[in-house]
Design a protein around this motif. Sequence first.
Motif, mmCIF file in Angstrom:
data_model
loop_
_atom_site.group_PDB
_atom_site.id
_atom_site.type_symbol
_atom_site.label_atom_id
_atom_site.label_comp_id
_atom_site.label_asym_id
_atom_site.label_seq_id
_atom_site.Cartn_x
_atom_site.Cartn_y
_atom_site.Cartn_z
ATOM 1 N N VAL A 139 1.075 -61.976 -4.743
ATOM 2 C CA VAL A 139 2.400 -62.132 -5.343
ATOM 3 C C VAL A 139 2.397 -61.319 -6.632
ATOM 4 N N PHE A 140 3.430 -60.489 -6.807
ATOM 5 C CA PHE A 140 3.536 -59.733 -8.046
ATOM 6 C C PHE A 140 4.996 -59.637 -8.456
ATOM 7 N N GLN A 141 5.208 -59.302 -9.730
ATOM 8 C CA GLN A 141 6.568 -59.122 -10.221
ATOM 9 C C GLN A 141 6.723 -57.713 -10.759
ATOM 10 N N ARG A 142 7.952 -57.221 -10.678
ATOM 11 C CA ARG A 142 8.290 -55.902 -11.199
ATOM 12 C C ARG A 142 9.551 -56.060 -12.038
ATOM 13 N N SER A 143 9.558 -55.463 -13.221
ATOM 14 C CA SER A 143 10.774 -55.469 -14.025
ATOM 15 C C SER A 143 11.559 -54.196 -13.739
ATOM 16 N N LEU A 144 12.885 -54.314 -13.761
ATOM 17 C CA LEU A 144 13.777 -53.176 -13.531
ATOM 18 C C LEU A 144 14.786 -53.145 -14.674
ATOM 19 N N TYR A 145 14.794 -52.059 -15.418
ATOM 20 C CA TYR A 145 15.734 -51.927 -16.521
ATOM 21 C C TYR A 145 17.161 -51.786 -16.004
ATOM 22 N N PRO A 146 18.157 -52.168 -16.795
ATOM 23 C CA PRO A 146 19.557 -52.048 -16.356
ATOM 24 C C PRO A 146 19.855 -50.638 -15.842
ATOM 25 N N GLY A 147 20.474 -50.566 -14.678
ATOM 26 C CA GLY A 147 20.843 -49.281 -14.083
ATOM 27 C C GLY A 147 19.728 -48.557 -13.359
ATOM 28 N N SER A 148 18.509 -49.090 -13.397
ATOM 29 C CA SER A 148 17.396 -48.381 -12.750
ATOM 30 C C SER A 148 17.461 -48.539 -11.232
ATOM 31 N N ILE A 149 16.918 -47.535 -10.555
ATOM 32 C CA ILE A 149 16.928 -47.498 -9.092
ATOM 33 C C ILE A 149 15.551 -47.058 -8.629
ATOM 34 N N THR A 150 14.985 -47.780 -7.689
ATOM 35 C CA THR A 150 13.716 -47.346 -7.115
ATOM 36 C C THR A 150 14.004 -46.294 -6.054
ATOM 37 N N ARG A 176 20.541 -55.109 -6.096
ATOM 38 C CA ARG A 176 21.003 -54.813 -4.741
ATOM 39 C C ARG A 176 19.798 -54.272 -3.989
ATOM 40 N N ILE A 177 19.448 -54.947 -2.883
ATOM 41 C CA ILE A 177 18.377 -54.488 -2.005
ATOM 42 C C ILE A 177 19.059 -53.741 -0.865
ATOM 43 N N VAL A 236 15.746 -50.577 -4.313
ATOM 44 C CA VAL A 236 16.350 -51.623 -5.129
ATOM 45 C C VAL A 236 17.064 -50.989 -6.322
ATOM 46 N N ALA A 237 18.260 -51.487 -6.617
ATOM 47 C CA ALA A 237 19.016 -51.072 -7.801
ATOM 48 C C ALA A 237 19.244 -52.294 -8.677
ATOM 49 N N CYS A 238 19.017 -52.127 -9.978
ATOM 50 C CA CYS A 238 19.294 -53.192 -10.939
ATOM 51 C C CYS A 238 20.761 -53.089 -11.326
ATOM 52 N N LEU A 239 21.498 -54.163 -11.087
ATOM 53 C CA LEU A 239 22.919 -54.209 -11.407
ATOM 54 C C LEU A 239 23.118 -55.045 -12.667
ATOM 55 N N GLY A 240 24.093 -54.729 -13.457
ATOM 56 C CA GLY A 240 24.387 -55.549 -14.622
ATOM 57 C C GLY A 240 23.669 -55.093 -15.872
ATOM 58 N N PRO A 241 23.900 -55.816 -16.975
ATOM 59 C CA PRO A 241 23.439 -55.376 -18.296
ATOM 60 C C PRO A 241 22.051 -55.855 -18.710
ATOM 61 N N GLU A 242 21.359 -56.610 -17.856
ATOM 62 C CA GLU A 242 20.057 -57.129 -18.288
ATOM 63 C C GLU A 242 18.932 -56.645 -17.375
ATOM 64 N N THR A 243 17.723 -56.643 -17.913
ATOM 65 C CA THR A 243 16.543 -56.324 -17.121
ATOM 66 C C THR A 243 16.404 -57.364 -16.020
ATOM 67 N N ALA A 244 16.111 -56.911 -14.818
ATOM 68 C CA ALA A 244 15.898 -57.820 -13.683
ATOM 69 C C ALA A 244 14.405 -57.977 -13.449
ATOM 70 N N LEU A 245 14.023 -59.162 -12.980
ATOM 71 C CA LEU A 245 12.643 -59.409 -12.574
ATOM 72 C C LEU A 245 12.631 -59.641 -11.075
ATOM 73 N N LEU A 246 11.879 -58.815 -10.378
ATOM 74 C CA LEU A 246 11.781 -58.866 -8.929
ATOM 75 C C LEU A 246 10.385 -59.335 -8.553
ATOM 76 N N LYS A 267 22.713 -43.114 0.018
ATOM 77 C CA LYS A 267 22.076 -42.658 -1.222
ATOM 78 C C LYS A 267 21.976 -43.838 -2.170
ATOM 79 N N LEU A 268 20.788 -44.098 -2.674
ATOM 80 C CA LEU A 268 20.590 -45.194 -3.626
ATOM 81 C C LEU A 268 21.174 -44.855 -4.990
ATOM 82 N N VAL A 269 21.339 -43.582 -5.283
ATOM 83 C CA VAL A 269 21.840 -43.154 -6.606
ATOM 84 C C VAL A 269 23.342 -43.266 -6.694
#
Length: 181
Positions: free
Chosen positions: A71-82, A102-103, A141-151, A179-181
């Motif tokens: 099990v691991f976690q990844r942080s995603l900054y606002p607006g970031s896209i893998t 959004r997955i 994965v795309a981070c939506l919204g104004p805060e860092t997401a934890l996945l 397109k993820l972008v």
Amino acid sequence: MSNDDRQRPQGWMTTGTADPATVTPDWEMLNGPTIDGVSIKEIRPVATSTGYLTEIFREEWRLDEVGVGSVFQRSLYPGSITGWHAHATTTDRLFCSVGTIRISLYDGRTSSPSFGTVWHKVCGALRPAVVTIPPGIWHGVACLGPETALLLNMVDKAYSYTAPDHWRLPPDTDQIPYKLV
């Protein structure tokens, strides 16, 4: 009542297309994943006197038949896209505990009945869900919204440092019809 049974508004210049139903009156999802082997479990947080308790994964939910190797976690900054990535043998189980993501999934398995299908799920702290992604499904994965997401990811096989089971494509690849972008 179906979209076709609803009365069209009168006196509008343009009526558009009526939205289809997406949830039941109890807010349970009507349309699940359209990709073979992908499962989802929406989770209802339980209010407590000090906050909320949210289960993330239970074997008895039977989302798949594989164990948990890491099990691991990844942080995603606002607006970031893998970028797009897939695994040959590893099953991912994704859960967003903070923020909103959004997955996006693409079935790249040529032998699958859902080959070529694209599917998306928006989830996060306000609408928790665990999405199980079998091998051969490209996902980003795309981070939506104004805060860092934890996945959180609860994989069935721990990451191999010497032979990673990771295959990658850029977020705007022409090999996937989204397109993820």
